[in-house]
Write a protein that holds these residues in place. Structure first.
Motif, PDB file in Angstrom:
ATOM      1  N   ASP A 121      56.060  27.561  16.790  1.00 48.94           N
ATOM      2  CA  ASP A 121      57.043  26.714  17.477  1.00 48.94           C
ATOM      3  C   ASP A 121      56.364  25.877  18.558  1.00 48.94           C
ATOM      4  OD1 ASP A 121      59.126  27.683  15.954  1.00 48.94           O
ATOM      5  OD2 ASP A 121      59.612  29.297  17.347  1.00 48.94           O
ATOM      6  N   LEU A 122      55.460  26.494  19.313  1.00 48.71           N
ATOM      7  CA  LEU A 122      54.773  25.763  20.379  1.00 48.71           C
ATOM      8  C   LEU A 122      53.871  24.672  19.804  1.00 48.71           C
ATOM      9  CD1 LEU A 122      53.866  28.742  22.743  1.00 48.71           C
ATOM     10  CD2 LEU A 122      55.612  27.001  23.118  1.00 48.71           C
ATOM     11  N   GLU A 123      53.223  24.965  18.688  1.00 48.72           N
ATOM     12  CA  GLU A 123      52.379  23.945  18.053  1.00 48.72           C
ATOM     13  C   GLU A 123      53.229  22.778  17.552  1.00 48.72           C
ATOM     14  OE1 GLU A 123      50.161  25.943  15.063  1.00 48.72           O
ATOM     15  OE2 GLU A 123      48.828  26.952  16.488  1.00 48.72           O
ATOM     16  N   ARG A 124      54.439  23.103  17.054  1.00 44.75           N
ATOM     17  CA  ARG A 124      55.351  22.036  16.614  1.00 44.75           C
ATOM     18  C   ARG A 124      55.754  21.168  17.814  1.00 44.75           C
ATOM     19  NH1 ARG A 124      60.979  22.117  15.317  1.00 44.75           N
ATOM     20  NH2 ARG A 124      61.012  24.294  15.946  1.00 44.75           N
ATOM     21  N   LEU A 125      56.063  21.805  18.948  1.00 45.52           N
ATOM     22  CA  LEU A 125      56.387  21.052  20.155  1.00 45.52           C
ATOM     23  C   LEU A 125      55.201  20.197  20.588  1.00 45.52           C
ATOM     24  CD1 LEU A 125      58.087  20.348  22.626  1.00 45.52           C
ATOM     25  CD2 LEU A 125      57.367  22.495  23.680  1.00 45.52           C
ATOM     26  N   ASP A 126      53.979  20.750  20.496  1.00 41.19           N
ATOM     27  CA  ASP A 126      52.786  19.987  20.873  1.00 41.19           C
ATOM     28  C   ASP A 126      52.676  18.696  20.057  1.00 41.19           C
ATOM     29  OD1 ASP A 126      52.095  21.882  22.714  1.00 41.19           O
ATOM     30  OD2 ASP A 126      50.657  22.916  21.432  1.00 41.19           O
ATOM     31  N   SER A 127      53.027  18.784  18.778  1.00 40.72           N
ATOM     32  CA  SER A 127      52.927  17.594  17.932  1.00 40.72           C
ATOM     33  C   SER A 127      53.902  16.508  18.396  1.00 40.72           C
ATOM     34  CB  SER A 127      53.206  17.968  16.471  1.00 40.72           C
ATOM     35  OG  SER A 127      54.562  18.326  16.273  1.00 40.72           O
ATOM     36  N   TYR A 128      55.088  16.917  18.879  1.00 34.20           N
ATOM     37  CA  TYR A 128      56.048  15.930  19.396  1.00 34.20           C
ATOM     38  C   TYR A 128      55.592  15.386  20.753  1.00 34.20           C
ATOM     39  CZ  TYR A 128      59.543  16.866  15.789  1.00 34.20           C
ATOM     40  OH  TYR A 128      60.218  16.959  14.590  1.00 34.20           O
ATOM     41  N   VAL A 129      55.043  16.251  21.600  1.00 35.39           N
ATOM     42  CA  VAL A 129      54.545  15.802  22.902  1.00 35.39           C
ATOM     43  C   VAL A 129      53.426  14.789  22.704  1.00 35.39           C
ATOM     44  CG1 VAL A 129      53.316  16.547  24.977  1.00 35.39           C
ATOM     45  CG2 VAL A 129      55.229  17.908  24.112  1.00 35.39           C
ATOM     46  N   ALA A 130      52.592  15.001  21.696  1.00 38.91           N
ATOM     47  CA  ALA A 130      51.497  14.067  21.416  1.00 38.91           C
ATOM     48  C   ALA A 130      52.016  12.686  21.012  1.00 38.91           C
ATOM     49  CB  ALA A 130      50.592  14.628  20.321  1.00 38.91           C
ATOM     50  N   ARG A 131      53.242  12.633  20.490  1.00 39.69           N
ATOM     51  CA  ARG A 131      53.810  11.345  20.041  1.00 39.69           C
ATOM     52  C   ARG A 131      54.736  10.728  21.094  1.00 39.69           C
ATOM     53  NH1 ARG A 131      54.360  14.367  15.147  1.00 39.69           N
ATOM     54  NH2 ARG A 131      56.622  14.572  15.399  1.00 39.69           N
ATOM     55  N   ARG A 132      54.655  11.196  22.340  1.00 42.19           N
ATOM     56  CA  ARG A 132      55.512  10.653  23.408  1.00 42.19           C
ATOM     57  C   ARG A 132      55.430   9.131  23.515  1.00 42.19           C
ATOM     58  NH1 ARG A 132      56.887  13.748  27.944  1.00 42.19           N
ATOM     59  NH2 ARG A 132      55.830  12.319  29.363  1.00 42.19           N
ATOM     60  N   PRO A 133      54.242   8.534  23.489  1.00 43.78           N
ATOM     61  CA  PRO A 133      54.183   7.067  23.610  1.00 43.78           C
ATOM     62  C   PRO A 133      54.923   6.338  22.484  1.00 43.78           C
ATOM     63  CG  PRO A 133      52.018   8.048  24.008  1.00 43.78           C
ATOM     64  CD  PRO A 133      52.895   9.137  23.478  1.00 43.78           C
ATOM     65  N   GLN A 134      54.903   6.923  21.282  1.00 40.91           N
ATOM     66  CA  GLN A 134      55.597   6.281  20.156  1.00 40.91           C
ATOM     67  C   GLN A 134      57.111   6.274  20.386  1.00 40.91           C
ATOM     68  OE1 GLN A 134      54.330   8.091  16.456  1.00 40.91           O
ATOM     69  NE2 GLN A 134      52.278   8.457  17.261  1.00 40.91           N
ATOM     70  N   TYR A 135      57.648   7.405  20.856  1.00 37.89           N
ATOM     71  CA  TYR A 135      59.095   7.476  21.091  1.00 37.89           C
ATOM     72  C   TYR A 135      59.514   6.543  22.233  1.00 37.89           C
ATOM     73  CZ  TYR A 135      58.831  11.631  18.135  1.00 37.89           C
ATOM     74  OH  TYR A 135      58.623  12.495  17.096  1.00 37.89           O
ATOM     75  N   VAL A 136      58.692   6.472  23.273  1.00 36.60           N
ATOM     76  CA  VAL A 136      58.998   5.571  24.392  1.00 36.60           C
ATOM     77  C   VAL A 136      58.969   4.116  23.914  1.00 36.60           C
ATOM     78  CG1 VAL A 136      58.173   4.720  26.614  1.00 36.60           C
ATOM     79  CG2 VAL A 136      58.196   7.181  26.153  1.00 36.60           C
ATOM     80  N   ALA A 137      57.985   3.793  23.078  1.00 39.59           N
ATOM     81  CA  ALA A 137      57.890   2.418  22.560  1.00 39.59           C
ATOM     82  C   ALA A 137      59.112   2.070  21.713  1.00 39.59           C
ATOM     83  CB  ALA A 137      56.614   2.262  21.740  1.00 39.59           C
ATOM     84  N   ALA A 138      59.589   3.035  20.919  1.00 38.50           N
ATOM     85  CA  ALA A 138      60.776   2.794  20.097  1.00 38.50           C
ATOM     86  C   ALA A 138      61.999   2.556  20.976  1.00 38.50           C
ATOM     87  CB  ALA A 138      61.007   3.984  19.165  1.00 38.50           C
TER      88      ALA A 138
END
Length: 540
Positions: free
Chosen positions: A25-42
């Motif tokens: 679960d934590l690794e899955r969260l890490d993958s979303y945290v790594a994509r923070r700039p993409q979500y902000v850009a969207a």
């Protein structure tokens, strides 16, 4: 004793499974945290679309709706930008003398001030709205904003003097908001869960929060709020595994929305720090993300809360780094010792190399002897096959002669030579007996020479097409045909003569077996390679 050991084993296994699930679960969260700039850009692209609609607006009504939408998208994203559009919307509504939008933007301003930590100013702004004359479409937002004002205020105070009174006001306005929420909607279920949790800390609140998760998507703010509330409820019940799972879900939703006014990552970082200091690097990463979001949003309450826990987490992380440095130093020392040992081994290996060279020469001589023996064995095998082939040729000639005699008898019968008829009948019996004798002797001789033939032949066939011999010393007709082919008898006519079948029958057997093979194109060539002696490899 055995039962106790088995129980301990089960408990250990379940614990290990839970640890793996938690880490996943934590690794899955890490993958979303790594994509923070993409979500902000969207989100920024969506905001740009709304701003373009504002510029295209031609009437005050269109502009007021555009300001309202920009507030909604900025509310949990950036405090200052949200406040800009609230002020512009309120000024335009006052110039247009639009009472509904005046109240709407005052409610927005009050909620925004409460979120930013300006509680008394938020209270003053919301009290300017007359709840009795408020338009019905705004009452849910009004009571929701009042409830959240006192919720934030109570969390900020966190004492025994002011917090209880603020908590009572929060519950009062929550219940008011529920009465205006569409029954069964996601907002209704969420507010009902909040009222149950803050009212009597009722565990049934979790049921309503879970309904919210079923009604909205991961990219909805209510999903993040409901997931966080479920985690909070499970923590109260002592279900730490579910607390962690739903806290991760809330953190993921915060990233996807994205919400810069959030709490999940902040709380998760503190939980991981307290759970195990080995998680301190991940806890530091999460708390810095939370601080970054709080600063981006300009949320004073969140920055204050993070400033309280940040030193502890950073200190634990620094301690972990120090431990790693210590282990690294010990590792370097050990590596130095190993290097000295390796040098000694090199010196020893040079000495041993001479002995190995001598042994290698001896092994080469022995290997040449083995090659000679292997060639002799191969030659013996070829001689053996030659002898068997000669035996088969003689048998074929003998059987052919029997067949010729049989045809001669048939002609005599047609000519009415009764004396020859009896001779013909006796001769058929002899032929059948000779065939059975031939089959029996051939099968036994072939199996003695190639005991693994049946097993290797079945290896060429599909699993559902295996052939089972009638006995360990006998072959089926199919096996007998391909045994002859293995010995080099490839002519269907010759095989038919040996086995007392027609050429067409032999062809049919071959075709049927080929259809059952794993590799049809090379089947006959594969049969020829069965049970061959493999030459020994060359020497060292």
């Amino acid at each position: 004793m055995l039962r106790r050991a088995f129980l301990l084993f089960c408990i250990f296994t379940l614990a290990q499974t839970a640890v793996r699930a938690s880490e996943a679960d934590l690794e899955r969260l890490d993958s979303y945290v790594a994509r923070r700039p993409q979500y902000v850009a969207a989100k920024q692209r969506h905001i740009n679309v709304l701003k373009a609609k504002l510029h295209r607006a031609r009437t005050d009504e269109e502009r007021l709706h555009a300001y309202n939408r920009l507030f909604e998208v900025y509310y949990t994203f950036r405090f200052d930008s949200a406040m800009v559009y609230v002020k512009r919307g309120l000024q335009l509504a006052e110039r247009a003398n639009n009472a509904v939008f005046i109240d709407n933007f005052r409610i927005h301003r009050g909620l925004l001030l409460a979120t930013g930590g300006y509680y008394s100013q938020a209270q003053a702004e919301l009290q300017r709205v007359n709840a009795e004359t408020l338009h019905p479409s705004l009452r849910l937002n009004y009571y929701y904003s009042m409830a959240w004002l006192y919720n934030f205020w109570a969390s900020y105070c966190n004492d025994h003097e002011f917090a209880p009174q603020l908590a009572r006001l929060r519950l009062h306005y929550l219940r008011q908001a529920i009465s205006y929420a569409p029954r069964g909607s996601a907002m209704y279920n969420y507010l009902t869960g909040e009222a149950m949790y803050y009212g009597k800390n009722d565990p049934k609140a979790i049921v309503y929060y879970k309904k919210v998760l079923q009604q909205v998507g991961l990219d909805d703010r209510l999903y993040a709020s409901a997931a966080y509330a479920i985690a909070r409820g499970y923590k109260t019940l002592g279900r730490i595994d579910l607390y962690e799972y739903y806290l991760v879900q809330a953190g993921i939703s915060d990233q996807v929305c994205p919400l810069k006014e959030n709490l999940a990552l902040q709380e998760l970082s503190l939980y991981l720090y307290e759970k195990d200091k080995r998680y301190s690097d991940r806890a530091v990463r999460y708390v810095y993300c939370s601080m970054e979001d709080a600063q981006f949003y300009n949320n004073r309450l969140r920055m204050l809360e993070i400033s309280r826990i940040l030193p502890k987490i950073v200190s634990a992380y620094q301690q972990q780094l120090n431990n790693r440095t210590t282990w690294l130093r010990w590792g370097l020392a050990g590596l130095s010792v190993l290097s000295v040992g390796l040098l000694a081994l090199i010196v020893l290996s040079v000495k041993q190399n001479k002995k190995l060279n001598l042994r290698r020469l001896q092994m080469r001589a022995q290997n040449k002897q083995l090659e000679t023996l292997n060639r002799q064995l191969s030659e013996t095998n070829r001689h053996r096959e030659t002898y068997l082939r000669l035996f088969l040729d003689l048998s074929a000639i003998y059987i052919g002669k029997l067949d010729s005699v049989s045809k001669l008898v048939a002609r005599c019968l047609k000519a009415g030579k009764t004396d020859d008829l009896l001779a013909k009948v006796n001769r058929v019996r002899v032929q059948e007996e000779e065939a059975r004798t031939f089959y029996d002797r051939f099968d036994r001789a072939f199996i003695m020479l190639y005991p693994d033939f049946v097993k290797q032949f079945n290896g060429l066939l599909r699993d559902d097409a295996q052939i089972l011999p009638p006995s360990p010393h006998a072959l089926t007709t199919e096996l007998r045909i391909f045994a002859l082919m293995r010995l080099g008898v490839t002519s269907s006519q010759e095989i038919a003569t040996l086995l007392f079948y027609s050429t067409q029958t032999i062809y049919n057997y071959k075709s049927a077996m080929k259809a059952r093979a794993k590799l049809r194109d090379t089947f006959e060539a594969d049969v020829y390679r069965l049970c061959h002696v493999i030459d020994a490899p060359h020497g060292v």
